[in-house]
Design a protein around this motif. Structure first.
Motif, PDB file in Angstrom:
ATOM      1  N   ARG A   6      -2.093  -1.694  10.501  1.00 52.76           N
ATOM      2  CA  ARG A   6      -1.415  -1.277  11.726  1.00 52.76           C
ATOM      3  C   ARG A   6      -1.750  -2.217  12.883  1.00 52.76           C
ATOM      4  NH1 ARG A   6       1.320   2.836  14.101  1.00 52.76           N
ATOM      5  NH2 ARG A   6       1.494   4.005  12.152  1.00 52.76           N
ATOM      6  N   GLN A   7      -2.985  -2.697  12.941  1.00 54.89           N
ATOM      7  CA  GLN A   7      -3.361  -3.667  13.969  1.00 54.89           C
ATOM      8  C   GLN A   7      -2.541  -4.943  13.838  1.00 54.89           C
ATOM      9  OE1 GLN A   7      -7.571  -4.258  13.467  1.00 54.89           O
ATOM     10  NE2 GLN A   7      -8.124  -2.269  14.316  1.00 54.89           N
ATOM     11  N   VAL A   8      -2.331  -5.387  12.600  1.00 53.95           N
ATOM     12  CA  VAL A   8      -1.521  -6.589  12.359  1.00 53.95           C
ATOM     13  C   VAL A   8      -0.098  -6.371  12.844  1.00 53.95           C
ATOM     14  CG1 VAL A   8      -0.511  -8.070  10.568  1.00 53.95           C
ATOM     15  CG2 VAL A   8      -2.928  -7.399  10.425  1.00 53.95           C
ATOM     16  N   VAL A   9       0.453  -5.213  12.526  1.00 61.39           N
ATOM     17  CA  VAL A   9       1.815  -4.889  12.977  1.00 61.39           C
ATOM     18  C   VAL A   9       1.880  -4.880  14.504  1.00 61.39           C
ATOM     19  CG1 VAL A   9       3.592  -3.102  13.027  1.00 61.39           C
ATOM     20  CG2 VAL A   9       2.414  -3.629  10.877  1.00 61.39           C
TER      21      VAL A   9
ATOM     22  N   CYS B 242       0.079  -6.602  16.525  1.00 60.31           N
ATOM     23  CA  CYS B 242       0.053  -8.005  16.957  1.00 60.31           C
ATOM     24  C   CYS B 242       1.437  -8.629  16.823  1.00 60.31           C
ATOM     25  CB  CYS B 242      -0.960  -8.802  16.137  1.00 60.31           C
ATOM     26  SG  CYS B 242      -2.684  -8.490  16.531  1.00 60.31           S
ATOM     27  N   MET B 243       2.130  -8.321  15.748  1.00 61.69           N
ATOM     28  CA  MET B 243       3.475  -8.872  15.531  1.00 61.69           C
ATOM     29  C   MET B 243       4.433  -8.408  16.622  1.00 61.69           C
ATOM     30  SD  MET B 243       3.851  -8.576  11.376  1.00 61.69           S
ATOM     31  CE  MET B 243       5.359  -9.574  11.301  1.00 61.69           C
ATOM     32  N   VAL B 244       4.291  -7.149  17.016  1.00 60.62           N
ATOM     33  CA  VAL B 244       5.125  -6.628  18.107  1.00 60.62           C
ATOM     34  C   VAL B 244       4.740  -7.288  19.419  1.00 60.62           C
ATOM     35  CG1 VAL B 244       5.693  -4.574  19.461  1.00 60.62           C
ATOM     36  CG2 VAL B 244       5.511  -4.410  16.958  1.00 60.62           C
ATOM     37  N   LYS B 245       3.449  -7.362  19.688  1.00 61.78           N
ATOM     38  CA  LYS B 245       2.939  -7.924  20.937  1.00 61.78           C
ATOM     39  C   LYS B 245       3.400  -9.357  21.159  1.00 61.78           C
ATOM     40  CE  LYS B 245      -1.416  -8.972  23.339  1.00 61.78           C
ATOM     41  NZ  LYS B 245      -2.908  -8.861  23.253  1.00 61.78           N
ATOM     42  N   PHE B 246       3.412 -10.150  20.088  1.00 57.24           N
ATOM     43  CA  PHE B 246       3.747 -11.562  20.233  1.00 57.24           C
ATOM     44  C   PHE B 246       5.190 -11.881  19.867  1.00 57.24           C
ATOM     45  CE2 PHE B 246      -0.947 -11.633  19.365  1.00 57.24           C
ATOM     46  CZ  PHE B 246      -1.311 -11.929  20.672  1.00 57.24           C
ATOM     47  N   GLY B 247       6.011 -10.848  19.750  1.00 57.32           N
ATOM     48  CA  GLY B 247       7.452 -11.044  19.642  1.00 57.32           C
ATOM     49  C   GLY B 247       7.995 -11.376  18.269  1.00 57.32           C
TER      50      GLY B 247
ATOM     51  N   GLU C 211      10.921  -1.897  14.587  1.00 56.26           N
ATOM     52  CA  GLU C 211      10.622  -2.517  13.299  1.00 56.26           C
ATOM     53  C   GLU C 211       9.148  -2.345  12.950  1.00 56.26           C
ATOM     54  OE1 GLU C 211      13.809  -6.222  13.110  1.00 56.26           O
ATOM     55  OE2 GLU C 211      12.020  -6.405  14.377  1.00 56.26           O
ATOM     56  N   GLY C 212       8.297  -2.440  13.955  1.00 54.72           N
ATOM     57  CA  GLY C 212       6.881  -2.262  13.741  1.00 54.72           C
ATOM     58  C   GLY C 212       6.548  -0.874  13.249  1.00 54.72           C
ATOM     59  N   GLU C 213       7.154   0.130  13.859  1.00 61.07           N
ATOM     60  CA  GLU C 213       6.909   1.518  13.445  1.00 61.07           C
ATOM     61  C   GLU C 213       7.392   1.732  12.012  1.00 61.07           C
ATOM     62  OE1 GLU C 213       5.326   4.179  14.670  1.00 61.07           O
ATOM     63  OE2 GLU C 213       4.557   2.755  16.155  1.00 61.07           O
ATOM     64  N   GLU C 214       8.512   1.152  11.689  1.00 65.37           N
ATOM     65  CA  GLU C 214       9.059   1.307  10.342  1.00 65.37           C
ATOM     66  C   GLU C 214       8.120   0.683   9.290  1.00 65.37           C
ATOM     67  OE1 GLU C 214      13.081   0.124   7.792  1.00 65.37           O
ATOM     68  OE2 GLU C 214      13.099   0.045   9.997  1.00 65.37           O
ATOM     69  N   ILE C 215       7.585  -0.509   9.616  1.00 65.39           N
ATOM     70  CA  ILE C 215       6.669  -1.175   8.698  1.00 65.39           C
ATOM     71  C   ILE C 215       5.372  -0.400   8.576  1.00 65.39           C
ATOM     72  CG2 ILE C 215       5.260  -3.230   8.316  1.00 65.39           C
ATOM     73  CD1 ILE C 215       7.477  -4.857   9.661  1.00 65.39           C
ATOM     74  N   ALA C 216       4.830   0.029   9.705  1.00 61.48           N
ATOM     75  CA  ALA C 216       3.535   0.717   9.721  1.00 61.48           C
ATOM     76  C   ALA C 216       3.575   2.039   8.965  1.00 61.48           C
ATOM     77  CB  ALA C 216       3.088   0.958  11.163  1.00 61.48           C
ATOM     78  N   GLU C 217       4.725   2.659   8.910  1.00 61.55           N
ATOM     79  CA  GLU C 217       4.836   3.942   8.227  1.00 61.55           C
ATOM     80  C   GLU C 217       5.228   3.789   6.767  1.00 61.55           C
ATOM     81  OE1 GLU C 217       3.871   6.715   9.499  1.00 61.55           O
ATOM     82  OE2 GLU C 217       3.422   5.696  11.381  1.00 61.55           O
ATOM     83  N   GLY C 218       5.330   2.548   6.311  1.00 62.53           N
ATOM     84  CA  GLY C 218       5.686   2.295   4.918  1.00 62.53           C
ATOM     85  C   GLY C 218       4.547   2.638   4.001  1.00 62.53           C
ATOM     86  N   ALA C 219       4.683   2.260   2.759  1.00 62.50           N
ATOM     87  CA  ALA C 219       3.628   2.548   1.772  1.00 62.50           C
ATOM     88  C   ALA C 219       3.656   1.499   0.688  1.00 62.50           C
ATOM     89  CB  ALA C 219       3.833   3.932   1.157  1.00 62.50           C
ATOM     90  N   ILE C 220       2.510   1.362   0.045  1.00 60.88           N
ATOM     91  CA  ILE C 220       2.415   0.423  -1.079  1.00 60.88           C
ATOM     92  C   ILE C 220       3.111   1.013  -2.284  1.00 60.88           C
ATOM     93  CG2 ILE C 220       0.798  -0.732  -2.653  1.00 60.88           C
ATOM     94  CD1 ILE C 220      -1.234  -0.770  -0.464  1.00 60.88           C
TER      95      ILE C 220
END
Length: 233
Positions: A208-211, A213-218, A224-233
């Protein structure tokens, strides 16, 4: 009294300057010795000849974006060292009284992985900086990123992106989904803590921290970040 203070401050500044010069000279000597043992071109050749070597084109864009966002968001604008990150790390280390934070760029981390030990010292950091500048002068950013993901440690004995991806997810890097990409990108920061096999809870927190960072730096939008963070392996 003023004269005493002036003399004291002058002495302190002199000692600091002398220490910086000494570390720089010793760092350059370490850098030179490393290249005497193996040339940069030969070191790169050895990495590219590894059976598990993965070309940059075989990696999902989400993964490479996540690596840059999490590790070195100014990667494409510096020459191997990032003065802003170094200054921030120096301040944090001064406050904490340790070398806990290094401010290393992706290129510096690559230099360390290729030529130096993991020992934390000012001399090694100086040698690493000299090597990073040399690497940047001879290889493109894309080549450096490619070499980096093939030399970083992901925990569980995995020293490249392909082995880590197969080991953790049972698939090749090109087949990772966005959740897996961002989780894998977060592991090298602290493999013993963030490896999914060690602590899946911490691995997900780091993902989630990585996601973020991706949002923060554009690199991605908040949605999209929320969608990725709520995903699963």
């Amino acid at each position: 009294m003023r004269k005493i203070i002036y003399v004291f401050l002058s002495a302190v500044l002199f000692l600091i300057a002398a220490a910086i010069i000494t570390v720089t000279v010793m760092g350059y000597q370490m850098f030179a010795r490393a290249l005497e043992n193996i040339s940069l071109d030969n070191a790169v050749k050895e990495i590219r000849e590894q059976e598990s070597f993965t070309a940059l084109g075989e990696l999902p864009d989400t993964y490479t974006d996540a690596i840059i966002a999490a590790e070195d968001h100014r990667f494409f604008s510096h020459n191997g060292i990032d003065p802003i990150s170094i200054a921030r790390a120096a301040w944090h280390n001064l406050i904490s009284g340790s070398l806990a934070e290094g401010g290393s760029t992706i290129t510096q981390q690559l230099a360390k992985n290729m030529f130096f030990t993991q020992e934390k010292s000012f001399v090694r950091k100086a040698a690493e900086a000299f090597m990073a500048i040399r690497i940047e002068s001879e290889y493109s950013k894309e080549e450096i990123l490619e070499l980096y993901v093939n030399t970083i440690y992901f925990g569980d004995g995995y020293y490249c992106v392909k082995d880590a991806c197969v080991g953790y997810f049972g698939k090749l890097p090109k087949d990772m989904n966005d959740y897996e990409c961002t989780m894998l990108a977060g592991i090298p920061n602290a493999p013993s803590a963030y490896a999914p096999t060690e602590n899946i809870g911490l691995a997900r927190e780091r993902q989630r921290q990585v996601v973020e960072c991706m949002v923060k730096f554009g690199f991605i939008s908040e949605d999209e970040g929320e969608e990725i963070a709520e995903g699963a392996i």
